[in-house]
Scaffold this motif. Structure first.
Motif, PDB file in Angstrom:
ATOM      1  N   PRO A 156       0.430  -1.353  -0.492  1.00 37.67           N
ATOM      2  CA  PRO A 156       0.326   0.276   0.265  1.00 37.67           C
ATOM      3  C   PRO A 156       0.931   1.282  -0.167  1.00 37.67           C
ATOM      4  N   LEU A 157       2.115   1.002   0.703  1.00 37.25           N
ATOM      5  CA  LEU A 157       3.162   2.038   0.733  1.00 37.25           C
ATOM      6  C   LEU A 157       3.566   2.720  -0.914  1.00 37.25           C
ATOM      7  N   SER A 158       4.193   1.888  -1.296  1.00 34.50           N
ATOM      8  CA  SER A 158       5.386   1.717  -2.275  1.00 34.50           C
ATOM      9  C   SER A 158       4.430   1.497  -3.524  1.00 34.50           C
ATOM     10  N   ASP A 159       3.269   0.741  -3.572  1.00 33.89           N
ATOM     11  CA  ASP A 159       2.929   0.694  -4.895  1.00 33.89           C
ATOM     12  C   ASP A 159       2.283   1.667  -5.413  1.00 33.89           C
ATOM     13  N   GLU A 163      -7.925   6.805   2.420  1.00 33.76           N
ATOM     14  CA  GLU A 163      -8.158   6.315   3.744  1.00 33.76           C
ATOM     15  C   GLU A 163      -7.201   5.378   3.568  1.00 33.76           C
ATOM     16  N   ILE A 164      -6.569   4.895   3.030  1.00 35.28           N
ATOM     17  CA  ILE A 164      -5.852   2.744   2.929  1.00 35.28           C
ATOM     18  C   ILE A 164      -4.110   3.996   2.348  1.00 35.28           C
ATOM     19  N   ALA A 173      -1.300   3.661   5.522  1.00 33.72           N
ATOM     20  CA  ALA A 173      -0.235   3.389   4.990  1.00 33.72           C
ATOM     21  C   ALA A 173       1.273   4.627   5.272  1.00 33.72           C
ATOM     22  N   ARG A 174       0.357   5.366   4.738  1.00 28.23           N
ATOM     23  CA  ARG A 174       2.111   6.642   5.162  1.00 28.23           C
ATOM     24  C   ARG A 174       1.902   7.567   6.495  1.00 28.23           C
ATOM     25  N   GLU A 175       1.075   7.294   6.846  1.00 28.55           N
ATOM     26  CA  GLU A 175       1.529   7.599   8.578  1.00 28.55           C
ATOM     27  C   GLU A 175       1.684   5.958   9.377  1.00 28.55           C
ATOM     28  N   GLY A 176       2.129   4.895   8.445  1.00 28.44           N
ATOM     29  CA  GLY A 176       2.464   3.941   9.076  1.00 28.44           C
ATOM     30  C   GLY A 176       1.320   3.002  10.669  1.00 28.44           C
ATOM     31  N   ARG A 177      -0.309   3.673   9.981  1.00 27.46           N
ATOM     32  CA  ARG A 177      -1.361   2.782  10.575  1.00 27.46           C
ATOM     33  C   ARG A 177      -1.962   1.362  10.531  1.00 27.46           C
ATOM     34  N   LEU A 178      -1.314   1.000   9.021  1.00 31.05           N
ATOM     35  CA  LEU A 178      -1.609  -0.085   8.605  1.00 31.05           C
ATOM     36  C   LEU A 178      -0.604  -1.055   9.338  1.00 31.05           C
ATOM     37  N   THR A 179      -1.572  -1.980  10.121  1.00 36.29           N
ATOM     38  CA  THR A 179      -0.890  -3.626  10.348  1.00 36.29           C
ATOM     39  C   THR A 179      -1.685  -4.753   9.860  1.00 36.29           C
ATOM     40  N   GLU A 180      -2.545  -4.040   9.287  1.00 34.99           N
ATOM     41  CA  GLU A 180      -2.588  -5.790   7.961  1.00 34.99           C
ATOM     42  C   GLU A 180      -3.384  -5.521   6.817  1.00 34.99           C
TER      43      GLU A 180
END
Ligand SMILES: Cc1ncc(C[n+]2csc(CCOP(=O)(O)OP(=O)(O)O)c2C)c(N)n1
Ligand SMILES: Cc1ncc(C[n+]2csc(CCOP(=O)(O)OP(=O)(O)O)c2C)c(N)n1
Ligand SMILES: [Mg+2]
Ligand SMILES: [Mg+2]
Lengths: 833, 833
Positions: free
Chosen positions: A207-210, A281-282, A286-293
């Motif tokens: 989600p972050l780099s793609d 939102e996703i 991701a950018r904020e490091g909030r994605l855990t799964e």
């Protein structure tokens, strides 16, 4: 998109927007844009002239042959219109992938409305004369194809062979963090195997780099002549399926039973905004490091009637919302006045007079729906990847050279050595180089890359997992289709990569290779399409060394398949050792617009050439190995022993050694071929040798014994025009095999050293009787070797331990397992270690 | 299974049974059977000798090369043990399909425990000497392959190339109402495209007249070197996925963290009984007409550790429950004493002394777990389909002959005529003949079959659906993989069928064809395997007539692919017209153990041969068409015009007509080839012509111009040894094409009549200068023809309306659309009509 404009990528911050119902003006604009696209699509399928219906439709205005596909088109244009609205508002860089590529008229229409079409095809102007040409050229001799072909601006996906929409889309999204890829999947297409597994691509995207793929399942209910499975299962099953694939599904359904399109527009717009917000939102999380799964990415199910807006019933038969609208609903348009009127009525139902002015120009307000510049989906540089292509930073392969004090002195696992160099490639190119493979990267001995990167894994991670991470340069899924599709999408959008695969199972993507090769062939003839990086295969675990498996894993025929495609596009390399493999791959990664097939071994094997020799040898593509032969300079050889491939080379050298020891007077020339296309006629292939050169190397009149890696007929096919062809005898794989020892395998196929010596004796004039004892010894040697395997389960030491005689006691080993003597078990062992 | 025993099928009434916990004796039996199978599997992978561990394990007892796959095996044997218990209790006829076919040792072990192995391989006795041989032969030179290969009793599925377990299973279940097919799917395998779509097969199975497939997803968590996607998504996602596929999933999980196997046995037994009861209930409901909608068939998810029961940790690395157990967990077994002891400990952990007596005989009580006779899964006749094969009842194709008053006089759509005959085949063989196709049966013009049968559709039916029903002879799903897999499964279990497909997209199953051809090749060498019906392809919508599509749909290379396989297995036919197509297909449907590739046109085209002529022509496989040439009997021809394929034949005849009119003195011989393998050397192919015969027909020294349907190189490859090969000039498809007219297509590839005339002029000695004007006319004719297409969008009348001159005004038309003159639009139109 035209090649002289500056290329600017549009990074976005994936903004969220409030979801409000479509205001009336925008609604009208969306609907008008959609009608305009549909009008242009119908015009392309049917009309030769009278593009704006300025006069009543006449029989002569209709094409004599009606070719193309209507059924999928209104759905594709509907989505394009809505995406235009949404991405313009958000300035969202977007690539549109059309699964049902037979909807060519729809995408051509969109590019025309966007203005892109007239920019790249300046003859197709945005006026009535341009529109006339636009209509006429479609599926017309000398015109454009019926599909979303390379000729279509904004496309990376022909869609002719169905099944690859999602893997192409994900390939495009990798390492493009700001790109949205809207990928339409036909509900028929969804029944194909490749498509059915490609939903799982969401476990391989970061989600972050793609970038983000938004799959849109186009549930128009029908395919060519049948309903579709997904349209005929209960909706809760379909939703379960999409959830099972890891998605959050959103359904937009409408257009049935004369439902007003405006209602459907409103529904669609709302869902699209919601979905884009969810994506935003996703991305934010991701950018904020909030994605855990792994996020449950949204996807859209669009359920509308197939052929939506065409005449519902023709000649008493249901056409709209039926498979009958798939191709040309009114194939008889020219035949009767009545049918002609049906066509005219259909065309006029889009109210062209509201859409285009009398000169044929699209109304400005309608045009304002679309984004501008490179944000137009038809103009995105991502669909013309060559525009974005950056050269790879390649480490010097010489730094990885295997040291070769004397030919064959050093054992090395070729692909393992390559892997070490590839690790350097990965390091230097952290965002535009990918390696794909079906769970075999390590088995294929490229494990050095895991020293510098990981395998992407966005499914569950567990302690103890090896080399798995949310992001990485290696993509492994047990689907050759996915590997191929991902890589194609990645290359077509301007990046680089390679696909490493078991040789036998690359046939799984035969048809995908076909489509890519055809795409490349056509793009070369399209001036505005820029060259892209080549598609590079590394085929290993090849036919001769499938020690753990057997007959089902033995098939060297991909080469045969590949050479049927246009010569300008295909290259085939069979490097005989680690150093030549390095040189070859360096070359491949620098090339453009090709398909490079490289077959190489992964087992410990002798390295024959120093790096300097390897460079020269590969530059020539083939060469005489003087050190291996016994010919006297200035004299004609008595026989030519040629070889291509690592195992055949080993056998030829061992045969040459036998000949030199037993028939020292025989003038033997040894020729090794790396670049298989050198064998072909220069008129047939750009790499082809001239007849003169070929004759010089292979002789016009001496027996040529060719030990070839694959099916022997291919060598005949490539050389049948050569002077000496009648003297050419080829040994190769003749479809004999099972789980057995390496030398038993070559014996089963008559490619072994002893057989080759017998072949020489049988073919060199006057040698027969003189060498009768040697011939008999060779027969016995084969028997002895076979019996040894039956008794001991491994190859007879005289074969297994054979080294090129010059090596003597100085033999060393590089890259072999644990150093030291190669034990039988470990030499064939551990595909998974 | 041995061929001299009477074959009895065991119809069952799908009894339901009370689900009770496993009693202790049965539990012990199941576990002991499982341990025995595992012991035998480990023994096969590692041991040369000392099979019962009668003495302490010594280094020399261990194979020098350790080859095979352990990881999947304990799961496969676990399931086999449990199925044995359950099907024995119910006397349920059952076929076991092993997706991960690399688990060969497990299935060989099972067949050995069943006693079947010793019945078919009488040397492998059920005693310690037999066991020693059993161990030794595995993956050993001269022994048996590592996979569930044709050599393995009870198998129809090699499983080497992963992805086809479920489509094979469904193929086996069709029209076998009393058969249960237990199909194990590897969780890695589940990632492949073909497997991912094959779950949807449940929409194509009729609960009443077909058997039942019980899919078992073997979730052992890993593949070669990675975890699997399905093992690493949340369980609710996995369950959603299975529900989305239309199944009721049951999960059995266990064996982790040293969990006692007995607990897992109890769980498994209970679920299995429940599932079989649910199946029984569905069957019952179907028989009683109580089923109103598609049942949600049960499926099982078995989650156990990969490599279960092997040493958990070796050399400090996790092996059990890890990808490291995939192949040979202890590759170094022979290397150190420590490792040797690990192996011995592992073997002894199965307590062989409890399982086998001192002579090596399996304990009777344990043996009693399995069913007896043909109910043993390893002995089911369904896995040796030839035992069950009944000849097809074929209608007389002569009744469908197209009347041909003079050559070329009658227009017919070849596949449409074939379809009418096929309707008769369908009628006469209501339960052992199927037609499969990817949504193209009607597009390929076989629609006559819908007069007598329907397409199977067990998804939702709606009013107005055409030719869809719960049961029928035609299977259509938009997946070439499914079509191929279903048909293979159907044929391998002793039935008949054909696969009709667009020519270009048959490449999608290249690799599946490979596997089937390899299977056939091997079975021919296995005495207990009985011949099965051939795999018949009907390739149409071929390269020359993809009018609606374009370049992506043009690929005649499947023929090239096919001829790489063993000559005994493959046949390629290119019937030039409707009558020869009928004769050819009658022949194919009678043949055994072959792959027949038939390429034929679906567009209206002239019929050249009367039925009597067609029969003779096809029996010869090729022939001189004296009526078409101008040679004088007794004289040598000046040139041979050869052709293979419907479109090349038309062009050659048109060229012959031009030559006869313009160069009446030229002796032209016209040869048509139906059976492509006739071109090959008789030493290479059983159908090959002798050199003598070839020379007689093609001449040893005259120019031969060959107009070929596909890639021209193939003809060279087949004929390079022929005397006259140097004079052979081949025209064919050279990868040029787009959406254009039929004649423009042949011109693009230099296969057109005018070009052929030019070729003749260029090649017949001394003709050049004499025929310079004609040559120039031909150049002009090409230009004129091309310009006409650009102007009118269809082919120039002189080409389009050309008929063989003898036809004169008597031309008639059969099977063409609506009778009468064929309009351009309708001749190319309506793939979906
Ligand atoms: C792999 C493959 N098999 C067969 C075809 C022939 N074909 C062309 S279009 C089509 C139906 C497509 O249906 P769907 O995906 O639902 O598209 P739509 O309804 O939007 O036209 C088929 C079977 C193909 N293009 N590709
Ligand atoms: C189509 C295909 N690609 C690659 C391989 C190589 N291969 C052999 S076994 C295997 C892993 C199989 O994993 P899984 O299906 O989970 O089986 P199991 O874990 O039961 O061994 C792979 C990738 C193959 N056999 N077939
Ligand atoms: Mg559809
Ligand atoms: Mg697994």
């Amino acid at each position: 998109m035209s090649s002289d404009r500056a290329v600017v990528d549009h990074p976005t911050s994936w903004p969220a927007r409030e979801v409000t119902p479509l205001d009336d003006a925008t609604l009208r604009r969306v609907d008008a844009w959609w009608r305009a696209a549909n009008y242009l699509a119908v015009g392309q399928i049917y009309l030769l002239d009278n593009p704006l219906l300025a006069e009543p439709l006449h029989r002569d205005h209709v094409k004599p042959r009606l070719l193309g596909h209507w059924g999928t088109t209104p759905g594709l244009t509907f989505l394009y219109a809505h995406l235009n609205r949404a991405i313009a508002e958000r300035a969202q860089s977007t690539l549109y992938v059309t699964g049902p590529g037979h909807g060519g008229p729809g995408l051509v229409a969109a590019a025309y409305l966007d203005g892109t079409y007239s920019e790249v095809y300046t003859g197709i102007t945005q006026d009535s004369e341009g529109m006339r040409k636009l209509f006429r050229q479609f599926s017309f001799p000398g015109g454009i194809p019926s599909h979303v072909a390379p000729e279509t601006p904004g496309s990376i996906h022909e869609g002719g062979e169905l099944g690859y929409a999602l893997s192409h889309a994900y390939g495009a999204a990798f390492d493009n963090p700001d790109l949205l890829v809207a990928a339409v999947v036909g509900d028929g297409e969804a029944e194909t195997g490749p498509l059915a597994t490609s939903w799982h691509s969401n476990k391989f995207v970061d989600p972050l780099s793609d970038g983000v793929v938004l799959p849109i399942l186009h549930l128009n209910g029908y395919k060519i002549a049948n309903p579709t499975v997904l349209a005929r299962i209960p909706e809760d099953e379909l939703l379960d399926l999409m959830r099972g694939y890891g998605h959050t599904p959103y359904v937009v359904s409408g257009g049935f039973d004369d439902e007003d399109a405006d209602v459907v527009h409103r529904r669609m717009a709302e869902v699209l905004d919601e979905v884009l917000n969810q994506i935003a939102e996703i991305k934010q999380a991701a950018r904020e490091g909030r994605l855990t799964e792994r996020p449950k990415w949204p996807m859209i199910i669009l359920r509308t009637p197939k052929g939506w807006t065409c005449p519902p019933v023709i000649d008493g038969k249901q056409v709209e919302d039926s498979w009958r609208s798939h191709q040309v609903p009114l194939a008889s348009a020219r035949d009767t006045d009545e049918h002609l009127q049906v066509l005219e009525g259909w065309l006029r139902s889009y109210r062209p007079e509201e859409l285009f002015d009398a000169t044929g120009r699209l109304d400005d307000d309608i045009a304002s729906l679309a984004p501008i510049g490179d944000l137009r989906m038809s103009a995105t540089p991502h669909a013309n990847g060559g525009l974005l292509l950056r050269d790879l930073q390649l480490p010097d392969f010489r730094d990885h050279a295997v040291d070769v004090p004397t030919p064959g002195a050093t054992m090395a696992e070729a692909t393992k050595v390559l892997g070490e160099w590839l690790a350097g490639v990965v390091e230097r190119n952290p965002d535009n180089f990918r390696i794909v493979g079906p769970d075999e990267t390590a088995s294929n001995r490229l494990q050095a890359v895991f020293g510098v990167t990981d395998k992407v894994w966005n499914a569950e991670l567990r302690p103890g997992d090896d080399n798995l991470a949310r992001a990485g340069r290696v993509l492994e899924m047990l689907s050759e289709h996915q590997c191929q599709g991902w890589l194609e999408g990645y290359l077509l959008t301007g990046r680089h990569g390679l696909f490493s695969c078991y040789e036998a199972f690359i046939h799984i993507v035969d048809s995908m290779f076909n489509q890519h090769a055809k795409w490349l062939k056509v793009t070369r003839e399209i001036p505005w399409r820029r060259p892209i990086a080549s598609l590079n295969y590394l085929l290993t675990s090849h036919v001769w060394r499938q020690d753990h498996n057997g007959f089902s894993h033995q098939d060297p025929g991909f080469i045969d398949h590949v050479v049927n495609k246009k010569a300008e596009i295909v290259r085939v390399y069979l490097p005989p050792d680690a150093n030549t493999l390095l040189v070859t791959y360096d070359h491949c990664l620098r090339s453009r617009d090709l398909v490079n097939v490289v077959v190489a071994g992964k087992q410990p094997a002798p390295t024959f050439l120093t790096m300097d020799q390897a460079v020269a040898h590969c530059a020539r593509g083939l060469g005489i190995w003087e050190w291996a032969g016994t010919e006297e300079r200035g004299e004609d050889p008595d026989v030519v022993l040629a070889c291509a491939g690592d195992v055949p080379t080993l056998e030829v050298l061992a045969a040459a050694d036998l000949l030199r020891r037993h028939l020292p007077d025989l003038n033997v020339r040894v020729v090794n071929v790396v670049d298989l296309m050198r064998l072909q006629d220069e008129r047939e292939h750009p790499h082809g040798l001239s007849d003169r050169e070929f004759d010089t190397i292979f002789t016009p009149d001496k027996p040529i014994l060719f030990a070839y890696h694959g099916y022997p007929w291919l060598v005949h096919r490539l050389t049948y025009r050569r002077t000496g062809h009648a003297n050419l005898h080829v040994r190769g794989y003749k479809e004999e095999g099972t789980t057995t020892t390496p030398f038993d395998m070559v014996m089963l196929n008559d490619l072994d050293r002893f057989r080759l010596v017998m072949d020489v004796i049988d073919r060199v004039p006057h040698l027969g009787t003189r060498a009768a004892e040697l011939r008999q010894e060779m027969v016995d040697a084969r028997l002895r070797a076979r019996e040894w395997t039956r008794e001991h389960g491994e190859d007879i030491p005289e074969v297994r331990d054979w080294v090129w005689p010059d090596v003597g006691e100085t033999g060393t080993e590089v890259g072999g397992p644990q150093g030291g003597r190669v034990s039988g078990a470990s030499a064939t062992g551990g595909d998974n270690e």
